[in-house]
Design a protein around this motif. Structure first.
Motif, short mmCIF file in Angstrom:
data_model
loop_
_atom_site.label_atom_id
_atom_site.label_comp_id
_atom_site.label_asym_id
_atom_site.label_seq_id
_atom_site.Cartn_x
_atom_site.Cartn_y
_atom_site.Cartn_z
N TYR A 127 0.90 -1.23 0.19
CA TYR A 127 0.13 -0.08 0.04
C TYR A 127 0.90 1.15 0.06
CZ TYR A 127 -3.36 -3.52 1.87
OH TYR A 127 -4.02 -4.53 1.90
N TYR A 207 -7.12 -13.15 2.10
CA TYR A 207 -7.05 -14.14 2.78
C TYR A 207 -8.50 -14.48 3.30
CZ TYR A 207 -2.32 -12.95 2.91
OH TYR A 207 -0.90 -12.82 2.55
N LYS A 237 -3.76 -17.20 -3.14
CA LYS A 237 -3.47 -17.64 -1.74
C LYS A 237 -4.30 -18.94 -1.88
CE LYS A 237 -1.29 -13.94 -0.58
NZ LYS A 237 0.24 -13.99 -0.66
C1 LIG Z 1 -2.83 -8.68 1.99
C2 LIG Z 1 -2.49 -8.70 0.67
N1 LIG Z 1 -2.93 -8.07 -0.48
C3 LIG Z 1 -2.50 -8.68 -1.75
C4 LIG Z 1 -1.68 -9.42 -1.71
C5 LIG Z 1 -1.09 -9.46 -3.16
O1 LIG Z 1 -1.11 -10.70 -3.58
P1 LIG Z 1 -1.32 -11.21 -5.21
O2 LIG Z 1 -0.67 -9.96 -6.03
O3 LIG Z 1 -0.61 -12.48 -5.40
O4 LIG Z 1 -2.77 -11.36 -5.68
C6 LIG Z 1 -0.86 -10.16 -0.85
C7 LIG Z 1 0.15 -11.13 -1.10
O5 LIG Z 1 0.93 -11.42 -0.06
C8 LIG Z 1 -1.35 -9.84 0.50
O6 LIG Z 1 -0.99 -10.35 1.62
#
Ligand SMILES: Cc1ncc(COP(=O)(O)O)c(C=O)c1O
Length: 377
Positions: A127, A207, A237
Motif C-alpha cells: 500500500y 485471505y 492464496k
Molecule cells: C494482503 C495482501 N494483499 C495483496 C497481496 C498480493 O497478492 P497477489 O498479487 O499475489 O494477488 C498479498 C500477497 O501477499 C497480500 O498479503
C-alpha cells in the motif's frame, strides 16, 4: 557524457527514487544456490501448500496450445464465470495480474501528487509503495497496542481520524498481512459508512477463504450500499495459483471503468484465465485445502505455545511470531536449516517473523528447527 546520461536513474520521478522496494520471501532456488543446500522448504509467502485444483492444472496445460495468441484482453469467459460465482454484474469486475496490480491501478487512477491516502501501521507493505509512487502523501494510522486483544491490528478509530479532506483512498486488509489480525465486521461496516464521499475504501480480502473459517465476515454484501467500497481479492492464496498471477477487484461500475481504462490490455495471460476459471469449478478443493491449513495453523499454534513463543491472533494462513531481539539471527539460522520464513524488520517489527502454514511435515520441521535454535540460545 552529461550526468543524466551517466545516471539515467535520476530521470525517475523523485517519488519513485525515494521508494524502498518491496522485499518478497526468498525463493527456494535462491537459498539453494547461495547456501549450497537442498531439501529447502518455503514458509514465507502465504501460498497454499496443497496447490491448485487438478482441474485448474489441466485447464492451464490445455491453454498452452494457444500460447502463441494474445489472450482475450476482456477475459469474457473467465469474467462471466467469476461474476456468476460472486453473484455480481460483470461490469463491477476488474482483473489484475495478481491483486498487487489492482492496488497499483487504484493508486494510479485515484491519486494525484496533492492527494493523500490512509493505511495502517503494520499494514501490507505494498500500500505504501503504490501510494508513494504517485507522489501522494501516505498517512499511516497507528495500529492497536501490542497488549490489546488484537495486538498490532488495525485501529479503525485511528484510521478514521487520519482521513483528511485530501484523502482519496483508504487501504484496509482484512485479515491483515503480515500480522494475521482482523477487524470485526460490525465495526468495519460502521467505519466504511462514516468515510466521507471523497475517498474510496479499498478492502483487501486476500485471505478471505481462511478468514471465513475463522468466522470473519467479508464485504461482498455491502457492495450496493457503499459505492465507495472496492474489494480486492486474489487467486494467489487459497486458490493455490500464486504463480499464475490473477487477482480481481469488485467495485462500483464507474470505479471499474476507471481501472479498466488504465489496465494493461493483456494483463492476465490465457493460461492464467483458464486456470482461474477452472479453479472456480472446483470450490471443494479450495474449501478442503483451506480447512486443512486452518487445522494445521491451530496445531502450529499449540506447538509454538509449548515453545513459549508468543504470536498474534491470526485469521489467515500464517502466524506472526515474536522470537525476541535475536529474530534476525534466528531467521538466518532457519535459512541454514533449510527453512525460509519472513523477517519483519522492514515492517518495524524487528522481533517478529512471519511463518506461513505449510504441510504437516513442513510445520513439524519448522517447529523442530526453531525449538533447537531457541534451546541453544
Ligand atoms: C494482503 C495482501 N494483499 C495483496 C497481496 C498480493 O497478492 P497477489 O498479487 O499475489 O494477488 C498479498 C500477497 O501477499 C497480500 O498479503
Amino acid at each position: 557524457m552529461s550526468t543524466q546520461q551517466a545516471h539515467p536513474g535520476r530521470l525517475a520521478t523523485a517519488a519513485v527514487r525515494a521508494l524502498s522496494p518491496y522485499v518478497p520471501g526468498k525463493p527456494i532456488s535462491e537459498l539453494e544456490r547461495e547456501y549450497g543446500i537442498g531439501d529447502v522448504i518455503k514458509l514465507a509467502s502465504n501460498e497454499n501448500p496443497y496447490g491448485p485444483s487438478p482441474a485448474a492444472l489441466a485447464a492451464m496445460h490445455a491453454a498452452l496450445a494457444e500460447v502463441w495468441l494474445y489472450p482475450d484482453g476482456g477475459a469474457h469467459e473467465f469474467k462471466r464465470a467469476l461474476a456468476r460465482h460472486l453473484g455480481v454484474p460483470e461490469n463491477t469486475l476488474t482483473l489484475g495480474n495478481g491483486s498487487n496490480e489492482l492496488l497499483l491501478l487504484l493508486a494510479e487512477a485515484f491519486l494525484r501528487e496533492q492527494d493523500a491516502a490512509v493505511c495502517s501501521q503494520y499494514g501490507f507493505a505494498i500500500y505504501q509503495i503504490v501510494i508513494r509512487a504517485t507522489g501522494a502523501r501516505c498517512i499511516e494510522a497507528s495500529a492497536l497496542d501490542a497488549h490489546t486483544g488484537m495486538p498490532y491490528g488495525h485501529d479503525l478509530a485511528a484510521m478514521a481520524a487520519a482521513i483528511t479532506p485530501d484523502t482519496r483512498l483508504v487501504f484496509i486488509a482484512n485479515p491483515n498481512n503480515p500480522t494475521g489480525t482482523w477487524v470485526d465486521s460490525t465495526a468495519l461496516r460502521a467505519f466504511i459508512a462514516a468515510v466521507p464521499a471523497h475517498a474510496l475504501v479499498v478492502l483487501d480480502e486476500a485471505y478471505l477463504e481462511y478468514a471465513a473459517l475463522s468466522g470473519v465476515g467479508d464485504g461482498l454484501g455491502w457492495r450496493e450500499e457503499f459505492p465507495q467500497l472496492v474489494l480486492v481479492r486474489t487467486f494467489s492464496k487459497a486458490f493455490g495459483l500464486a504463480g499464475a498471477r490473477v487477482g480481481y477487484a469488485i467495485s462500483h461500475p464507474e470505479v471499474a471503468d476507471a481501472l479498466n481504462r488504465i489496465r494493461p490490455a493483456f494483463n492476465v495471460s490465457n493460461i492464467a484465465q483458464a486456470g482461474a476459471a477452472a479453479a472456480l469449478s472446483d470450490l471443494r478443493h479450495v474449501r478442503e485445502s483451506a480447512r486443512l491449513v486452518v487445522a494445521e495453523r491451530e496445531r502450529l499454534a499449540s506447538a509454538l505455545r509449548a515453545l513459549a513463543v508468543p504470536f498474534a491472533p491470526s485469521a489467515a494462513n500464517f502466524l506472526m511470531v515474536d522470537v525476541g531481539p535475536r529474530a534476525p539471527q534466528i531467521y538466518e539460522q532457519l535459512l541454514r536449516g533449510g527453512v525460509i520464513v519472513r523477517p519483519l524488520g522492514g515492517y518495524g517489527l524487528p522481533r517478529h517473523l512471519r511463518i506461513s502454514v505449510g504441510l504437516p511435515e513442513q510445520n513439524d520441521r519448522l517447529v523442530r528447527v526453531l525449538g533447537e535454535l531457541l534451546r541453544s540460545a
